[in-house]
Design a protein around this motif. Structure first.
Motif, short mmCIF file in Angstrom:
data_model
loop_
_atom_site.label_atom_id
_atom_site.label_comp_id
_atom_site.label_asym_id
_atom_site.label_seq_id
_atom_site.Cartn_x
_atom_site.Cartn_y
_atom_site.Cartn_z
N ILE A 277 -1.02 -9.93 3.20
CA ILE A 277 -0.46 -9.07 2.16
C ILE A 277 -0.81 -7.60 2.38
CG2 ILE A 277 -0.51 -10.88 0.41
CD1 ILE A 277 -3.09 -9.50 -0.70
N ALA A 278 -0.06 -6.76 1.67
CA ALA A 278 -0.40 -5.34 1.54
C ALA A 278 -0.42 -5.03 0.06
CB ALA A 278 0.63 -4.48 2.26
N PHE A 279 -1.40 -4.27 -0.38
CA PHE A 279 -1.49 -3.90 -1.78
C PHE A 279 -0.59 -2.69 -2.07
CE2 PHE A 279 -5.72 -5.96 -1.31
CZ PHE A 279 -5.56 -6.93 -2.30
N ARG A 280 -0.19 -2.58 -3.31
CA ARG A 280 0.54 -1.39 -3.76
C ARG A 280 -0.27 -0.13 -3.46
NH1 ARG A 280 1.93 -0.19 -10.11
NH2 ARG A 280 -0.13 -1.12 -10.34
N ASN A 281 0.40 0.92 -3.08
CA ASN A 281 -0.25 2.21 -2.86
C ASN A 281 -0.62 2.82 -4.21
OD1 ASN A 281 -1.09 4.76 -2.09
ND2 ASN A 281 0.93 5.46 -1.47
N ILE A 282 -1.91 2.95 -4.46
CA ILE A 282 -2.39 3.53 -5.71
C ILE A 282 -2.58 5.03 -5.52
CG2 ILE A 282 -4.23 3.51 -7.44
CD1 ILE A 282 -2.56 0.96 -7.40
N THR A 283 -1.94 5.83 -6.34
CA THR A 283 -1.95 7.28 -6.15
C THR A 283 -3.29 7.92 -6.49
OG1 THR A 283 -1.11 7.62 -8.40
CG2 THR A 283 0.53 7.47 -6.62
N ASP A 284 -4.03 7.31 -7.40
CA ASP A 284 -5.36 7.80 -7.78
C ASP A 284 -6.20 6.59 -8.14
OD1 ASP A 284 -7.64 8.79 -9.06
OD2 ASP A 284 -6.59 10.50 -9.90
N VAL A 285 -7.03 6.15 -7.18
CA VAL A 285 -7.79 4.91 -7.37
C VAL A 285 -8.68 4.99 -8.61
CG1 VAL A 285 -9.54 3.41 -6.35
CG2 VAL A 285 -7.72 4.36 -4.91
N GLU A 286 -9.30 6.14 -8.84
CA GLU A 286 -10.17 6.29 -10.00
C GLU A 286 -9.39 6.33 -11.31
OE1 GLU A 286 -12.72 9.64 -9.49
OE2 GLU A 286 -13.82 8.74 -7.81
N GLY A 287 -8.13 6.74 -11.24
CA GLY A 287 -7.33 6.88 -12.45
C GLY A 287 -6.43 5.70 -12.76
N ASP A 288 -6.34 4.75 -11.83
CA ASP A 288 -5.51 3.56 -12.03
C ASP A 288 -5.94 2.83 -13.30
OD1 ASP A 288 -3.90 1.29 -11.61
OD2 ASP A 288 -5.43 0.33 -10.38
N LEU A 289 -4.99 2.46 -14.14
CA LEU A 289 -5.31 1.76 -15.38
C LEU A 289 -6.00 0.43 -15.12
CD1 LEU A 289 -5.12 1.71 -18.48
CD2 LEU A 289 -2.84 0.71 -18.24
N GLY A 290 -5.63 -0.23 -14.03
CA GLY A 290 -6.30 -1.46 -13.65
C GLY A 290 -5.83 -2.70 -14.38
N ASP A 291 -4.70 -2.63 -15.06
CA ASP A 291 -4.25 -3.79 -15.83
C ASP A 291 -3.30 -4.70 -15.05
OD1 ASP A 291 -1.97 -2.20 -15.82
OD2 ASP A 291 -1.44 -2.68 -17.88
N THR A 292 -2.98 -4.32 -13.81
CA THR A 292 -2.07 -5.12 -12.99
C THR A 292 -2.45 -5.01 -11.52
OG1 THR A 292 -0.31 -4.44 -14.53
CG2 THR A 292 0.37 -5.61 -12.54
N LEU A 293 -2.47 -6.13 -10.84
CA LEU A 293 -2.73 -6.16 -9.40
C LEU A 293 -1.43 -6.55 -8.70
CD1 LEU A 293 -4.61 -6.14 -6.94
CD2 LEU A 293 -5.19 -8.51 -7.46
N ILE A 294 -0.90 -5.62 -7.91
CA ILE A 294 0.37 -5.85 -7.22
C ILE A 294 0.15 -5.88 -5.71
CG2 ILE A 294 2.69 -4.96 -6.77
CD1 ILE A 294 2.73 -3.76 -9.51
N PHE A 295 0.71 -6.88 -5.06
CA PHE A 295 0.68 -6.96 -3.61
C PHE A 295 2.01 -7.49 -3.10
CE2 PHE A 295 -1.40 -10.66 -5.49
CZ PHE A 295 -0.73 -11.73 -4.93
N ASN A 296 2.29 -7.25 -1.83
CA ASN A 296 3.54 -7.73 -1.27
C ASN A 296 3.32 -8.41 0.07
OD1 ASN A 296 4.02 -5.53 0.92
ND2 ASN A 296 3.71 -4.34 -0.96
N PHE A 297 4.22 -9.33 0.38
CA PHE A 297 4.21 -10.08 1.63
C PHE A 297 5.22 -9.45 2.60
CE2 PHE A 297 2.62 -12.98 -1.55
CZ PHE A 297 1.61 -13.67 -0.90
N GLU A 298 5.20 -9.95 3.82
CA GLU A 298 6.12 -9.45 4.84
C GLU A 298 7.57 -9.74 4.49
OE1 GLU A 298 6.30 -11.39 8.85
OE2 GLU A 298 5.55 -9.42 9.52
N ASN A 299 7.79 -10.85 3.77
CA ASN A 299 9.16 -11.21 3.42
C ASN A 299 9.17 -11.98 2.09
OD1 ASN A 299 8.77 -14.14 4.05
ND2 ASN A 299 8.56 -13.34 6.15
N ALA A 300 10.36 -12.14 1.55
CA ALA A 300 10.52 -12.79 0.25
C ALA A 300 10.18 -14.27 0.31
CB ALA A 300 11.95 -12.60 -0.25
#
Length: 388
Positions: A277-300
């Motif tokens: 997997i690859a995680f979503r790019n978080i624009t500000d790690v310290e400022g992320d609300l942290g209520d959702t963990l998003i990741f993606n795979f190579e394909n559907a």
């Protein structure tokens, strides 16, 4: 994740107090003798402004209405083009259509928020507003967005409905642009059941928002409410005192909610099997609300394999993919019959966003999860990763 997890004694006491000390006055205006000087919606607005370091807060009936009120205040009119993103809740575009403006919807990038390059490419002479949406707790790339807005002299309205409490480079989401809006529905960071907020440092925008949401009332101190002055046509989007009372109780819990979100998300993210997997790019790690963990795979296909096993294990996702029909413009054929530019292209218009979402998984993070439950959840995730 949401404030409803902590709904309890404090909220009940705040509601009871309306009847114990203010004779059950639920209207946010007038009835001064009965209410004994308590205006709970006004108290909530002030407390929110203080908490978020902004000059003005206007409480309304929903996050959807908050955007509508904000656009009216910012002078958006029929025919104006408003740019927003393909991955958002349906309300963002509904509000644009409700005002008679034209939605210009662009793809998202690996932040799952508006792609600044796509945003700039979509600007025309008719563009009057930019609406970045801080989806699922991750602030949009506000430096680039604000730079584009400044370059073309286009105001920015932040849709923070899914990110109340997140920050971007030390500044509260919703306070970076010209206006910010939030939702207080039952699934949001803090909740009043239903409700919304418009925040701004622009006194003129606040003046119009305040009047428009209240039938045009100017709240002129020289006249009683029944003879109040008015200069614009308004609507009734007033929050009730019950919502204001609950909002005050919930606001005091915000820091705890954010702290627990971040703690629990960090545990899962740090210990997950990351080989596929690859995680979503978080624009500000310290400022992320942290209520959702998003990741993606190579394909559907891999994402679907994970999802099938994950659901079979008794777990559920958050918006991606369980409610994607309500969070991706490529599903909204019912909207585009009267939007000429998308009438024939909505199925393929946002292929970049569609491809990303199709191979993505969003996991909700809960405030009240105990350590043993987190460890079990992690074991389930990693065991599934090993099988696919």
């Amino acid at each position: 994740m949401p404030g409803y997890e902590l709904m309890g004694v404090e909220e009940r006491e705040s509601l009871n107090e309306i009847f114990e000390t203010s004779n059950g006055v639920l209207f946010p205006h007038g009835f001064d003798a009965l209410r004994n000087g308590r205006f709970r919606v006004r108290e909530f607005e002030k407390a929110f402004s203080d908490k978020f370091s902004c000059k003005h807060t206007q409480a309304v009936t929903s996050g959807t209405v908050a955007q509508l009120v904000a656009m009216v205040a910012m002078g958006i009119k029929q025919g104006d083009e408003v740019i927003t993103q393909a991955h958002t809740f349906v309300a963002t575009v509904e509000s644009i259509l409700a005002i008679g403006a034209v939605p210009v919807i662009v793809d998202v990038d690996d932040t799952y928020n508006i792609d600044p390059i796509a945003l700039e490419n979509a600007i025309t002479s008719k563009t009057k507003l930019i609406v970045p949406v801080h989806m699922l707790g991750n602030p949009a790339s506000m430096d680039k967005i604000l730079e584009i807005g400044k370059k073309y002299r286009i105001p920015v309205l932040e849709d923070g409905c899914e990110a109340l409490g997140a920050t971007y480079k030390g500044q509260n989401v919703g306070t970076l642009g010209d206006v910010g809006v939030f939702s207080l529905d039952f699934a949001k960071t803090i909740t009043t059941g239903e409700g919304g907020l418009v925040i701004t440092n622009n006194s003129y925008y606040y003046k119009i928002a305040k009047e428009f949401h209240d039938h045009g009332h100017e709240s002129n101190p020289d006249f009683p409410r029944g003879r109040d002055t008015r200069s614009i046509v308004g609507m009734n989007y007033r929050m009730s005192e019950m919502q204001g009372a609950v909002g005050m109780a919930q606001l005091k819990k915000l820091d705890f909610i954010i702290s627990k979100n971040r703690e629990h998300k960090s545990f899962l993210k740090s210990n997950m099997d990351k080989s596929k997997i690859a995680f979503r790019n978080i624009t500000d790690v310290e400022g992320d609300l942290g209520d959702t963990l998003i990741f993606n795979f190579e394909n559907a296909s891999l994402a679907n394999q994970f999802l099938e096993l994950y659901i079979a294990s008794g777990y559920g996702t958050k918006n991606i993919p369980d409610a994607i029909d309500w969070h991706f413009s490529g599903k909204w054929n019912h909207m585009f019959a009267n939007v000429t530019s998308y009438r024939d292209t909505w199925k393929t218009q946002w292929s970049k966003t569609a491809e990303l979402l199709a191979r993505s998984i969003a996991i909700p993070i809960y405030v009240k999860t105990i350590k043993e439950e987190l460890e079990k959840h992690l074991d389930v995730i990693n065991s599934i990763m090993a099988k696919i």
